[in-house]
Design a protein around this motif. Structure first.
Motif, PDB file in Angstrom:
ATOM      1  N   VAL A 114       1.850  -3.216  -2.786  1.00 60.24           N
ATOM      2  CA  VAL A 114       1.896  -2.352  -3.998  1.00 60.24           C
ATOM      3  C   VAL A 114       1.282  -2.580  -5.153  1.00 60.24           C
ATOM      4  O   VAL A 114       0.891  -3.594  -5.768  1.00 60.24           O
ATOM      5  CB  VAL A 114       3.653  -2.219  -4.456  1.00 60.24           C
ATOM      6  CG1 VAL A 114       3.599  -1.746  -5.393  1.00 60.24           C
ATOM      7  CG2 VAL A 114       4.563  -2.499  -2.847  1.00 60.24           C
ATOM      8  N   VAL A 115       0.464  -1.386  -6.062  1.00 59.72           N
ATOM      9  CA  VAL A 115       0.233  -1.458  -7.008  1.00 59.72           C
ATOM     10  C   VAL A 115       0.773  -1.103  -8.796  1.00 59.72           C
ATOM     11  O   VAL A 115       1.620   0.226  -8.583  1.00 59.72           O
ATOM     12  CB  VAL A 115      -0.575  -0.711  -7.400  1.00 59.72           C
ATOM     13  CG1 VAL A 115      -1.968  -0.532  -8.630  1.00 59.72           C
ATOM     14  CG2 VAL A 115      -2.097  -1.012  -6.512  1.00 59.72           C
ATOM     15  N   THR A 116       1.036  -2.270  -9.743  1.00 61.93           N
ATOM     16  CA  THR A 116       1.871  -1.348 -10.874  1.00 61.93           C
ATOM     17  C   THR A 116       0.921  -1.585 -12.211  1.00 61.93           C
ATOM     18  O   THR A 116      -0.089  -2.210 -12.345  1.00 61.93           O
ATOM     19  CB  THR A 116       3.076  -2.279 -11.024  1.00 61.93           C
ATOM     20  OG1 THR A 116       3.252  -3.646 -10.892  1.00 61.93           O
ATOM     21  CG2 THR A 116       4.334  -2.736  -9.560  1.00 61.93           C
ATOM     22  N   LEU A 117       1.654  -0.860 -13.198  1.00 65.27           N
ATOM     23  CA  LEU A 117       0.613  -0.963 -14.110  1.00 65.27           C
ATOM     24  C   LEU A 117       1.837  -1.286 -15.572  1.00 65.27           C
ATOM     25  O   LEU A 117       2.869  -0.777 -15.726  1.00 65.27           O
ATOM     26  CB  LEU A 117       0.174   0.371 -14.074  1.00 65.27           C
ATOM     27  CG  LEU A 117      -0.918   0.615 -15.773  1.00 65.27           C
ATOM     28  CD1 LEU A 117      -1.780  -0.295 -16.350  1.00 65.27           C
ATOM     29  CD2 LEU A 117      -1.004   2.375 -15.845  1.00 65.27           C
ATOM     30  N   ALA A 118       1.326  -2.385 -16.268  1.00 64.82           N
ATOM     31  CA  ALA A 118       1.983  -2.645 -17.366  1.00 64.82           C
ATOM     32  C   ALA A 118       1.172  -3.497 -17.844  1.00 64.82           C
ATOM     33  O   ALA A 118      -0.031  -4.358 -17.981  1.00 64.82           O
ATOM     34  CB  ALA A 118       3.246  -3.639 -16.787  1.00 64.82           C
ATOM     35  N   GLY A 119       1.060  -2.351 -19.828  1.00 66.27           N
ATOM     36  CA  GLY A 119       0.093  -3.288 -20.811  1.00 66.27           C
ATOM     37  C   GLY A 119      -0.706  -2.536 -20.020  1.00 66.27           C
ATOM     38  O   GLY A 119      -1.841  -3.568 -20.999  1.00 66.27           O
ATOM     39  N   TYR A 122      -3.543  -3.822 -14.486  1.00 68.46           N
ATOM     40  CA  TYR A 122      -2.783  -3.059 -12.886  1.00 68.46           C
ATOM     41  C   TYR A 122      -2.428  -4.666 -12.433  1.00 68.46           C
ATOM     42  O   TYR A 122      -3.377  -5.206 -12.439  1.00 68.46           O
ATOM     43  CB  TYR A 122      -3.703  -2.611 -11.958  1.00 68.46           C
ATOM     44  CG  TYR A 122      -4.338  -1.069 -12.738  1.00 68.46           C
ATOM     45  CD1 TYR A 122      -3.592  -0.336 -12.070  1.00 68.46           C
ATOM     46  CD2 TYR A 122      -5.062  -0.880 -13.725  1.00 68.46           C
ATOM     47  CE1 TYR A 122      -3.805   1.432 -12.276  1.00 68.46           C
ATOM     48  CE2 TYR A 122      -5.486   0.665 -13.690  1.00 68.46           C
ATOM     49  CZ  TYR A 122      -4.590   0.951 -13.718  1.00 68.46           C
ATOM     50  OH  TYR A 122      -4.859   2.787 -13.987  1.00 68.46           O
ATOM     51  N   THR A 123      -1.898  -4.341 -11.593  1.00 65.41           N
ATOM     52  CA  THR A 123      -1.088  -5.795 -10.955  1.00 65.41           C
ATOM     53  C   THR A 123      -0.765  -6.158  -9.093  1.00 65.41           C
ATOM     54  O   THR A 123      -0.266  -4.423  -8.800  1.00 65.41           O
ATOM     55  CB  THR A 123      -0.262  -6.831 -10.993  1.00 65.41           C
ATOM     56  OG1 THR A 123      -0.207  -6.853 -12.467  1.00 65.41           O
ATOM     57  CG2 THR A 123       0.493  -7.422 -10.550  1.00 65.41           C
ATOM     58  N   ALA A 124      -1.859  -5.930  -8.131  1.00 66.56           N
ATOM     59  CA  ALA A 124      -1.098  -5.598  -6.629  1.00 66.56           C
ATOM     60  C   ALA A 124      -0.254  -7.173  -6.549  1.00 66.56           C
ATOM     61  O   ALA A 124      -1.173  -8.518  -6.220  1.00 66.56           O
ATOM     62  CB  ALA A 124      -2.760  -5.738  -5.871  1.00 66.56           C
ATOM     63  N   THR A 125       0.265  -6.268  -5.770  1.00 68.54           N
ATOM     64  CA  THR A 125       0.910  -7.383  -4.586  1.00 68.54           C
ATOM     65  C   THR A 125       1.318  -7.389  -3.083  1.00 68.54           C
ATOM     66  O   THR A 125       1.455  -5.538  -2.675  1.00 68.54           O
ATOM     67  CB  THR A 125       2.834  -6.651  -5.131  1.00 68.54           C
ATOM     68  OG1 THR A 125       2.602  -7.725  -7.040  1.00 68.54           O
ATOM     69  CG2 THR A 125       4.095  -8.123  -5.002  1.00 68.54           C
ATOM     70  N   HIS A 126       1.360  -8.460  -2.655  1.00 70.65           N
ATOM     71  CA  HIS A 126       0.898  -8.098  -1.400  1.00 70.65           C
ATOM     72  C   HIS A 126       2.678  -7.939  -0.416  1.00 70.65           C
ATOM     73  O   HIS A 126       3.521  -9.201  -1.037  1.00 70.65           O
ATOM     74  CB  HIS A 126       0.046  -9.124  -0.593  1.00 70.65           C
ATOM     75  CG  HIS A 126      -1.586  -8.767  -0.853  1.00 70.65           C
ATOM     76  ND1 HIS A 126      -1.839  -8.057  -0.130  1.00 70.65           N
ATOM     77  CD2 HIS A 126      -1.911  -8.587  -1.680  1.00 70.65           C
ATOM     78  CE1 HIS A 126      -3.346  -8.260  -0.185  1.00 70.65           C
ATOM     79  NE2 HIS A 126      -3.031  -8.330  -1.300  1.00 70.65           N
ATOM     80  N   CYS A 127       2.969  -6.636   0.553  1.00 65.25           N
ATOM     81  CA  CYS A 127       4.502  -7.419   0.984  1.00 65.25           C
ATOM     82  C   CYS A 127       4.348  -8.241   2.112  1.00 65.25           C
ATOM     83  O   CYS A 127       3.864  -7.765   2.599  1.00 65.25           O
ATOM     84  CB  CYS A 127       4.879  -5.821   0.974  1.00 65.25           C
ATOM     85  SG  CYS A 127       4.803  -4.605  -0.799  1.00 65.25           S
ATOM     86  N   ASP A 128       5.566  -8.770   1.905  1.00 63.35           N
ATOM     87  CA  ASP A 128       6.073  -9.245   2.972  1.00 63.35           C
ATOM     88  C   ASP A 128       6.973  -8.189   4.154  1.00 63.35           C
ATOM     89  O   ASP A 128       6.843  -7.334   3.665  1.00 63.35           O
ATOM     90  CB  ASP A 128       7.247 -10.179   3.000  1.00 63.35           C
ATOM     91  CG  ASP A 128       6.559 -11.961   2.228  1.00 63.35           C
ATOM     92  OD1 ASP A 128       5.064 -11.822   2.028  1.00 63.35           O
ATOM     93  OD2 ASP A 128       7.372 -11.926   1.437  1.00 63.35           O
ATOM     94  N   GLU A 129       6.696  -8.343   5.797  1.00 64.71           N
ATOM     95  CA  GLU A 129       6.887  -7.477   6.478  1.00 64.71           C
ATOM     96  C   GLU A 129       8.603  -7.729   6.363  1.00 64.71           C
ATOM     97  O   GLU A 129       9.447  -8.141   6.126  1.00 64.71           O
ATOM     98  CB  GLU A 129       6.942  -8.268   8.455  1.00 64.71           C
ATOM     99  CG  GLU A 129       5.347  -8.016   7.919  1.00 64.71           C
ATOM    100  CD  GLU A 129       4.647  -6.730   8.333  1.00 64.71           C
ATOM    101  OE1 GLU A 129       5.795  -5.735   8.674  1.00 64.71           O
ATOM    102  OE2 GLU A 129       3.636  -6.005   7.606  1.00 64.71           O
ATOM    103  N   PRO A 130       9.415  -6.124   6.570  1.00 68.24           N
ATOM    104  CA  PRO A 130      10.463  -6.274   6.739  1.00 68.24           C
ATOM    105  C   PRO A 130      11.134  -7.166   6.931  1.00 68.24           C
ATOM    106  O   PRO A 130      10.761  -7.091   8.639  1.00 68.24           O
ATOM    107  CB  PRO A 130      10.980  -4.998   6.714  1.00 68.24           C
ATOM    108  CG  PRO A 130      10.159  -4.466   6.878  1.00 68.24           C
ATOM    109  CD  PRO A 130       8.598  -4.868   6.842  1.00 68.24           C
TER     110      PRO A 130
END
Length: 152
Positions: A114-119, A122-130
């Motif tokens: 998931v990539v988010t944009l703040a200020g 860009y920040t990339a967050t690797h998601c764990d498996e559900p």
């Protein structure tokens, strides 16, 4: 990508042969690709992970059981869907002698990002498996059967 590193560490800890000879595991990523949509920078890594175990001197079960345990927690969709179960773990072996073989294990892995944009950053967050639902049934229960307490 984090799964190749995590799997290498898991196997080095759980497989006796690798605990003694960690340099005999070689990890390769083949056929890598990104899946993404136009309206988001979020994406998914999709790749073929190849694990080459050289001069493997133990029974293959000592490798396959920890590998399946890791997959159950980290890529459960490979084992959940009947259409993927037959190809979830592929392997080839070269029998070197009566005690040693080279084993190549191939897995199709994915990693959501998931990539988010703040200020403006860009920040990339690797998601764990559900998490999978607990299908083992109830635990911690007690029952009285004809005057005899049965506890699980």
């Amino acid at each position: 990508m984090k799964k190749p590193t995590e799997l290498r560490a898991w196997l080095a800890e759980k497989v006796p042969h690798l605990a003694k000879h960690p340099d005999r595991l070689h990890v390769f990523i083949e056929k890598g690709r990104l899946a993404s949509r136009l309206n988001s920078l979020a994406f998914e890594y999709r790749y073929e992970l190849q694990l080459l175990f050289t001069d493997f001197a133990d029974h293959p079960d000592t490798l396959m059981i920890p590998l399946l345990a890791w997959l159950q927690a980290n890529q459960p969709d490979l084992l959940q869907h009947p259409d993927r179960q037959d190809s979830a773990v592929r392997f080839e072996a070269e029998i070197l002698d009566n005690e040693n073989s080279d084993l190549l294990v191939v897995l199709d892995l994915t990693e959501r990002v998931v990539v988010t944009l703040a200020g403006g950053i860009y920040t990339a967050t690797h998601c764990d498996e559900p998490a999978l639902p607990d299908l083992t049934g109830p635990t911690g229960w007690a029952m009285d059967a004809n005057g005899v307490e049965v506890v699980q």
